[in-house]
Write an enzyme that holds these catalytic residues in place. Structure first.
Site, short mmCIF file in Angstrom:
data_model
loop_
_atom_site.label_atom_id
_atom_site.label_comp_id
_atom_site.label_asym_id
_atom_site.label_seq_id
_atom_site.Cartn_x
_atom_site.Cartn_y
_atom_site.Cartn_z
N ARG A 73 15.59 -5.44 3.18
CA ARG A 73 15.26 -6.60 2.34
C ARG A 73 16.26 -6.64 1.19
O ARG A 73 16.33 -5.69 0.40
CB ARG A 73 13.84 -6.49 1.80
CG ARG A 73 12.80 -6.41 2.91
CD ARG A 73 11.43 -6.53 2.32
NE ARG A 73 10.41 -6.26 3.33
CZ ARG A 73 9.12 -6.46 3.15
NH1 ARG A 73 8.68 -6.91 2.00
NH2 ARG A 73 8.24 -6.20 4.10
N GLU B 117 -10.35 6.03 -1.26
CA GLU B 117 -9.87 6.52 0.02
C GLU B 117 -9.19 7.85 -0.18
O GLU B 117 -8.58 8.09 -1.23
CB GLU B 117 -8.80 5.53 0.53
CG GLU B 117 -9.07 4.98 1.89
CD GLU B 117 -8.04 3.92 2.28
OE1 GLU B 117 -8.48 2.86 2.73
OE2 GLU B 117 -6.83 4.16 2.16
N LYS B 118 -9.23 8.69 0.81
CA LYS B 118 -8.47 9.94 0.76
C LYS B 118 -6.98 9.57 0.73
O LYS B 118 -6.55 8.67 1.45
CB LYS B 118 -8.79 10.76 2.02
CG LYS B 118 -7.92 11.97 2.22
CD LYS B 118 -8.60 13.21 1.68
CE LYS B 118 -7.66 14.39 1.65
NZ LYS B 118 -7.79 15.16 0.40
N ARG C 156 -1.05 -12.99 9.27
CA ARG C 156 0.07 -13.94 9.11
C ARG C 156 1.31 -13.33 9.72
O ARG C 156 1.28 -12.20 10.18
CB ARG C 156 0.31 -14.17 7.62
CG ARG C 156 0.51 -12.85 6.92
CD ARG C 156 1.02 -12.97 5.52
NE ARG C 156 0.83 -11.75 4.75
CZ ARG C 156 1.57 -10.67 4.80
NH1 ARG C 156 2.61 -10.63 5.60
NH2 ARG C 156 1.32 -9.61 4.07
N LYS D 165 -10.47 -5.80 2.11
CA LYS D 165 -10.27 -4.51 2.79
C LYS D 165 -11.61 -3.90 3.17
O LYS D 165 -11.73 -3.24 4.20
CB LYS D 165 -9.48 -3.56 1.90
CG LYS D 165 -8.02 -3.97 1.71
CD LYS D 165 -7.25 -2.86 1.01
CE LYS D 165 -6.00 -3.34 0.32
NZ LYS D 165 -4.88 -3.67 1.19
N HIS E 197 4.10 4.76 7.17
CA HIS E 197 3.44 3.47 7.39
C HIS E 197 3.96 2.92 8.72
O HIS E 197 5.14 2.60 8.84
CB HIS E 197 3.76 2.52 6.24
CG HIS E 197 3.25 1.13 6.45
ND1 HIS E 197 2.32 0.54 5.61
CD2 HIS E 197 3.52 0.21 7.41
CE1 HIS E 197 2.05 -0.67 6.07
NE2 HIS E 197 2.77 -0.89 7.16
N VAL F 2 6.93 -10.30 6.81
CA VAL F 2 8.33 -10.39 6.39
C VAL F 2 9.22 -9.72 7.45
O VAL F 2 10.26 -10.25 7.85
CB VAL F 2 8.52 -9.66 5.03
CG1 VAL F 2 9.98 -9.60 4.64
CG2 VAL F 2 7.69 -10.31 3.94
N LYS G 63 -8.49 1.82 -4.56
CA LYS G 63 -7.86 0.59 -4.04
C LYS G 63 -8.69 -0.64 -4.33
O LYS G 63 -9.93 -0.59 -4.25
CB LYS G 63 -7.74 0.68 -2.51
CG LYS G 63 -6.60 1.50 -2.01
CD LYS G 63 -6.57 1.35 -0.50
CE LYS G 63 -5.32 1.89 0.10
NZ LYS G 63 -5.28 1.66 1.55
N GLY H 182 0.64 -3.91 -2.64
CA GLY H 182 0.62 -2.63 -3.36
C GLY H 182 -0.02 -2.70 -4.74
O GLY H 182 -0.04 -1.72 -5.46
P1 ADP Z 1 -1.51 -3.53 0.25
O1 ADP Z 1 -2.48 -4.43 0.92
O2 ADP Z 1 -1.54 -3.63 -1.26
O3 ADP Z 1 -0.12 -3.62 0.81
P2 ADP Z 1 -2.09 -1.18 1.87
O4 ADP Z 1 -3.46 -0.66 2.06
O5 ADP Z 1 -1.48 -1.93 3.00
O6 ADP Z 1 -2.04 -2.05 0.54
O7 ADP Z 1 -1.11 0.02 1.49
C1 ADP Z 1 0.22 -0.15 1.09
C2 ADP Z 1 0.94 1.19 1.10
O8 ADP Z 1 0.28 2.13 0.24
C3 ADP Z 1 0.98 1.88 2.45
O9 ADP Z 1 2.05 1.43 3.23
C4 ADP Z 1 1.14 3.33 2.05
O10 ADP Z 1 2.47 3.60 1.68
C5 ADP Z 1 0.29 3.43 0.82
N1 ADP Z 1 -1.10 3.84 1.15
C6 ADP Z 1 -2.17 3.04 1.35
N2 ADP Z 1 -3.27 3.75 1.63
C7 ADP Z 1 -2.91 5.05 1.62
C8 ADP Z 1 -3.61 6.30 1.81
N3 ADP Z 1 -4.90 6.34 2.06
N4 ADP Z 1 -2.90 7.44 1.71
C9 ADP Z 1 -1.57 7.42 1.43
N5 ADP Z 1 -0.87 6.31 1.22
C10 ADP Z 1 -1.52 5.11 1.31
#
Ligand code: ADP
Length: 475
Positions: free
Chosen positions: A337, A199-200, A291, A115, A207, A294, A157, A164
């Site tokens: 799903r 991250e904030k 990729r 990331k 999403h 789903v 993160k 997640g």
């Molecule tokens: P992963 O790679 O583990 O799936 P992501 O960065 O894609 O992680 O984030 C997965 C989910 O987490 C997002 O769809 C959202 O619901 C939540 N999320 C991620 N970053 C943020 C953020 N900065 N603020 C609020 N929710 C977040």
């Protein structure tokens, strides 16, 4: 390309084989000892056991997979999603053995697999990013200073994160230390890499992601968006396309930015650029998944484009046959799903045998699945049984079809997320579109608590009645 090995299992292996067959391409399945009777094994032209049940010894056993590919004269390997799909070393090994990897280059995979590297690559392209650190945060003290600067709530993160995992919400300075340690240890145990950043936390987020498709000749298009805001544990459960929350102008801007993200890592093939969208409609780049997702079927339903076919064509070095202006959206699609999980017990996996298993059929209903009646859901893998997809001329029609399809889906032997799906799609806030990624915590958790309270009341009532009857007999 005359023969494709699908280095995966379950519904996605079956899905890829379906398109390969349509294109006149032979298919090779690999399977573990736990999957000897699986549907993907029955669907393929040839099938080879690559090891015992644990993924590390079978679906992640790269040497064995390459050996099967060579033995069968395979000229392309499709990794599906999960397992080896985002493993740059595997992609490299495949091509070094003279086989096409049906996916992007190892370079694109490795940049977007971190990331932090992804943020660095994208930062040159003037794309909105979530406020946060540019690099790794190593110590608690440093993290606390940064979190204060950004302003609570923040998210810690894992740079190598996915699914997640390794993600922790911190509401205040007091919680920071504990959550920081947890994020780091979860990142280490899940990804073997404990680099984390801050991250904030965007409050009330949605999403929304963009499907992109690029070739090896400099062409690229975006196939609009998917709204994946219904999640449990930061993992998607219900997705839809298009999103009813973004304007045509935002859609265009998100799409064009997604193509810049693809360009930032020289992407080729089908990929997904994920954004988080705040309550005011501002979007921020989250990450790129290198990729097939789903939830790709909802995009296929509204665009009429077979994404697996496009992946294969790009891997064959063909130029895209359409331009952005040729693409249009039509209708609305949902995907639920169907997991073997007990939603009423915190979405705990519910492993067992599919005693009764009948899929719904009818206009606008598509089921992508990897099981048949009588089969067992192995404990070793992701507990997804199927993806239930519905399509309609508009959102309401697609929703009505989803209701009917859930009703007609007959599964006994394991708990599933079908009832949860029913709860969501009948919820007034879901129907109106006024929800965010915390829908499950906001509404469903209360519903579960309420139901178990009711159950307790029933049991308490029964006990009281029984006690009273006993008292009566004494008289
Ligand atoms: P992963 O790679 O583990 O799936 P992501 O960065 O894609 O992680 O984030 C997965 C989910 O987490 C997002 O769809 C959202 O619901 C939540 N999320 C991620 N970053 C943020 C953020 N900065 N603020 C609020 N929710 C977040």
């Amino acid at each position: 390309m005359k023969k494709i090995l699908v280095a995966n299992r379950g519904e996605i292996a079956v899905r890829v084989m379906k398109t390969a067959k349509k294109m006149g391409i032979k298919t090779v399945a690999i399977y573990s000892e736990a999957d000897a009777n699986a549907l993907h094994v029955q669907t393929a032209d040839e099938a080879f056991c690559v090891g015992p049940a644990p993924s590390l010894e079978s679906y992640l056993n790269v040497d064995k997979i390459i050996e099967v590919a060579k033995l069968t004269g395979t000229d392309g390997i499709h990794p599906g999603y999960g397992f080896l799909s985002e493993n740059a070393d595997f992609a490299k090994m495949v091509t070094e053995n003279g086989i096409s990897f049906i996916g992007p280059s190892p370079y694109s995979i490795s940049i977007m697999g971190s990331k932090l590297d992804a943020k660095a690559a994208v930062s040159k392209y003037d794309i909105p990013m979530v406020p946060g650190t540019e690099g790794a945060v190593d110590s608690i003290e440093e993290g606390k200073v940064i979190a204060k600067e950004i302003g609570y709530p923040v998210l810690i993160k894992a740079s190598a994160g996915g699914g997640g995992k390794g993600m922790r919400l911190v509401e205040s300075n007091d919680e920071f230390e504990e959550q920081f340690k947890r994020a780091k240890s979860e990142a280490m145990s899940s990804f073997g890499d404990d680099v984390v950043f801050i991250e904030k936390f965007i409050t009330s987020p949605r999403h929304i992601e963009i499907q992109v498709l690029t070739d090896n000749h400099g062409n690229g298009v975006y196939l609009f968006e998917r709204d994946c805001s219904i999640q449990r544990r930061h993992q998607k459960v219900i997705e839809e396309a298009p999103s009813i929350k973004i304007s045509e102008a935002t859609r265009k801007s998100m799409g064009e930015d997604a193509l810049k993200v693809a360009q930032s890592c020289q992407y080729s093939g089908a990929g997904t650029v994920e954004y988080i969208v705040d309550a005011e409609g501002n979007y921020f780049f989250l990450e790129m998944n290198t990729r097939l997702q789903v939830e790709h079927p909802v995009t296929e339903m509204i665009t009429g484009i077979d994404l697996v076919e496009q992946q294969i064509k790009v891997a064959r070095n063909e130029p895209l046959a359409f331009k952005q202006a040729d693409l249009s959206r039509c209708g609305h699609a949902f995907e639920l799903r169907v997991y073997a999980e007990d939603a009423m017990a915190g979405f705990k996996p519910s492993i067992g045998t599919l005693e009764e298993y009948q899929i719904p059929t009818g206009e606008g209903i598509r089921v992508d699945h990897g099981f048949i009646e009588g089969q067992e859901i192995p404990i070793y893998y992701d507990p997804m049984i199927a993806k239930l997809i519905t399509y309609g001329a508009n959102r309401n029609e697609a929703l009505e079809r989803m209701k009917k399809a859930i009703n007609d889906y007959k599964i006994t032997g394991v708990e599933t997320t079908l009832d949860f799906g029913s709860y969501v799609i009948n919820h007034p806030e879901f129907k109106s579109g006024n929800y965010d990624t915390k829908f499950v915590e906001t509404y469903f958790d209360d519903y579960v608590a309420g139901s178990s309270k009711k159950e307790h009341e029933i049991i308490a009532g029964f006990v009281a009645k029984h006690h009273w009857e006993k008292e009566l007999t004494k008289i």
